[in-house]
Design a protein around this motif. Structure first.
Motif, PDB file in Angstrom:
ATOM      1  N   GLY A 217       0.784  -1.226   0.000  1.00 41.25           N
ATOM      2  CA  GLY A 217       0.000   0.000   0.000  1.00 41.25           C
ATOM      3  C   GLY A 217       0.816   1.274   0.000  1.00 41.25           C
ATOM      4  O   GLY A 217       1.998   1.294  -0.345  1.00 41.25           O
ATOM      5  N   GLN A 218       0.181   2.340   0.425  1.00 35.55           N
ATOM      6  CA  GLN A 218       0.772   3.673   0.402  1.00 35.55           C
ATOM      7  C   GLN A 218       1.823   3.823   1.501  1.00 35.55           C
ATOM      8  O   GLN A 218       1.657   3.318   2.608  1.00 35.55           O
TER       9      GLN A 218
ATOM     10  N   LYS B  83      -7.541  -0.229   4.078  1.00 38.62           N
ATOM     11  CA  LYS B  83      -6.798   0.493   3.058  1.00 38.62           C
ATOM     12  C   LYS B  83      -6.241   1.779   3.649  1.00 38.62           C
ATOM     13  O   LYS B  83      -6.940   2.520   4.340  1.00 38.62           O
ATOM     14  N   ASP B  84      -4.964   2.049   3.369  1.00 39.02           N
ATOM     15  CA  ASP B  84      -4.291   3.279   3.808  1.00 39.02           C
ATOM     16  C   ASP B  84      -4.432   3.503   5.313  1.00 39.02           C
ATOM     17  O   ASP B  84      -4.656   4.613   5.791  1.00 39.02           O
TER      18      ASP B  84
END
Length: 444
Positions: free
Chosen positions: A59-60, A90-91
């Motif tokens: 991911g980021q 997510k994130d």
């Protein structure tokens, strides 16, 4: 006896420099563009494209901003990867400010303990000078974060977000070190005056209260209980109530940190391979996990990292990031700069020589999230940094395998990947104690 530099010597040097025509070309480039830009090797960028045979989806990237918390970010990122996979987040990020608070607080107590322990030594002794040079800082090592988490747990970033001082720690560090140095002189004075242990401890508690107040004002008060809500990648809503930092860790991460070991590669004469080492006066939590390193050869070092990546788990690692690395393109390779050619000077040293001379040591921690294997041998590695997504490839770097050999010093892997012989060494837990200033005590 050392001879002085004569004017004739200087004149000969200048004559020889001007006699070589290529020196003029290189001089104009370096004077206009700088040493690094003039020495950058484009062939290295071509060789180290960000494509890997094993590439974990992590991911980021995160951003430590103007703080020295890379070791903390790297460790929390390895946990974040697991949470994101297990709970379809997510994130998501864990609170680096929470662990930052407790690390600062515990480091103060650890420092006071070392000051009291060395209080009868002269102020000019190397140990005392070492302590007072940097009473505390942002940096740390894996086992130090383990000690924090085992005592205080962990929380989501949403529960204890960043503050100015966590993201820009210079002011806080300056003030804390001013306070700790003053307290050190006071504690030494109490010991010199022959005060009883109870009185010295009482004084120390008052000092710790001041440190707590400084941290609470700058970073906020760490939560004891909290609620956690999120939507997963399928948009399902989850609301979890009345968690503690410890119960959050157990439920959402659940890793037994005692099943991990710090593995180093330090090819110096004073550190035989396949032995355990610790560093005197290095730590944060008094009574917590002690820093412990297993020193192995580089081939073993790499195979352990590969084994963990193949198992789908990222790897915390420490290196000397300032050596032969480009911040913009995110390439770490021994041939990314051709300094020897630029100056017609030999800068080459062995890894052991760099460690022994102070030319290199661990300065930064990141996360290995991939590796490119050709005929089952590594050629380059994928690295998740914590400098935001404006550097490298959206925050990810590429490390050549040669660079891994020369400038990587530490990884953290599950004990299950060790050979039976190395497992036995770890189980015996017989550690050689190194001096406080040993390069293996460097804080990332």
């Amino acid at each position: 006896m050392i001879q002085e530099i004569t004017l004739d010597t200087i004149q000969n040097f200048e004559k020889d420099f001007k006699k070589c025509r290529k020196n003029g070309v290189i001089q104009r480039s370096v004077m206009k563009n700088g040493i690094f830009a003039s020495s950058e090797n484009q062939e290295s960028l071509v060789k180290n494209t960000p494509v890997f045979s094993i590439d974990l989806d992590t991911g980021q990237v995160s951003n430590q901003k103007r703080s020295g918390r890379c070791w903390m970010f790297a460790a929390l990122n390895t946990f974040r990867h697991k949470i994101a996979t297990d709970f379809k987040l997510k994130d998501f990020e864990l609170s680096q400010n929470y662990t930052f608070f407790w690390d600062k607080f515990e480091k103060a107590n650890y420092f006071y303990g070392n000051v009291i322990k060395t209080a009868k030594e002269p102020i000019t002794s190397r140990e005392v000078a070492f302590l007072l040079a940097t009473p505390q800082q942002d940096g740390g090592q894996w086992d130090m974060l383990v000690a924090i988490i085992q005592k205080y747990g962990i929380v989501p970033k949403s529960v204890m977000p960043e503050t100015y001082s966590s993201s820009n720690s210079g002011e806080l560090n300056s003030l804390l070190n001013k306070k700790l140095r003053k307290d050190a002189m006071d504690l030494r004075g109490l010991v010199e005056a022959g005060k009883k242990e109870a009185e010295i401890e009482s004084a120390k508690q008052g000092m710790l209260k001041d440190v707590y107040n400084i941290l609470a004002t700058s970073l906020g008060i760490p939560p004891k209980h909290f609620d956690f809500s999120y939507r997963d990648t399928s948009e399902a809503y989850v609301y979890d109530q009345n968690l503690t930092p410890q119960s959050f860790y157990d439920k959402y991460i659940g890793i037994d940190l005692n099943e991990y070991v710090s593995v180093i590669n330090a090819p110096t004469k004073d550190k035989p391979y396949n032995q355990l080492y610790t560093v005197d006066m290095l730590g944060n939590v008094v009574g917590g996990k002690e820093v412990c390193h297993l020193n192995v050869d580089m081939d073993t070092f790499k195979q352990l990292a590969i084994a963990q990546l193949k198992a789908g788990e990222s790897v915390w690692y420490g290196c000397d990031v300032g050596q032969f690395s480009t911040r913009d393109s995110g390439i770490m390779a021994t041939d990314v700069y051709k300094f020897n050619q630029t100056f017609s000077v030999n800068f080459d040293m062995t890894k052991a020589e760099r460690l022994d001379s102070g030319e290199s040591l661990m300065t930064h921690a990141m996360v290995l999230t991939g590796v490119d294997l050709v005929d089952d041998q590594p050629t380059k590695w994928k690295v998740e940094n914590s400098w935001g997504d404006k550097v490298g490839t959206k925050g990810y770097f590429v490390m050549s395998d040669d660079w891994m050999s020369e400038y990587t010093y530490q990884i953290v892997v599950r004990k299950e990947f060790l050979s039976e012989e190395l497992k036995e060494v770890v189980e015996k837990n017989e550690m050689t104690r190194l001096a406080p200033w040993d390069p293996m005590g460097a804080l990332a």
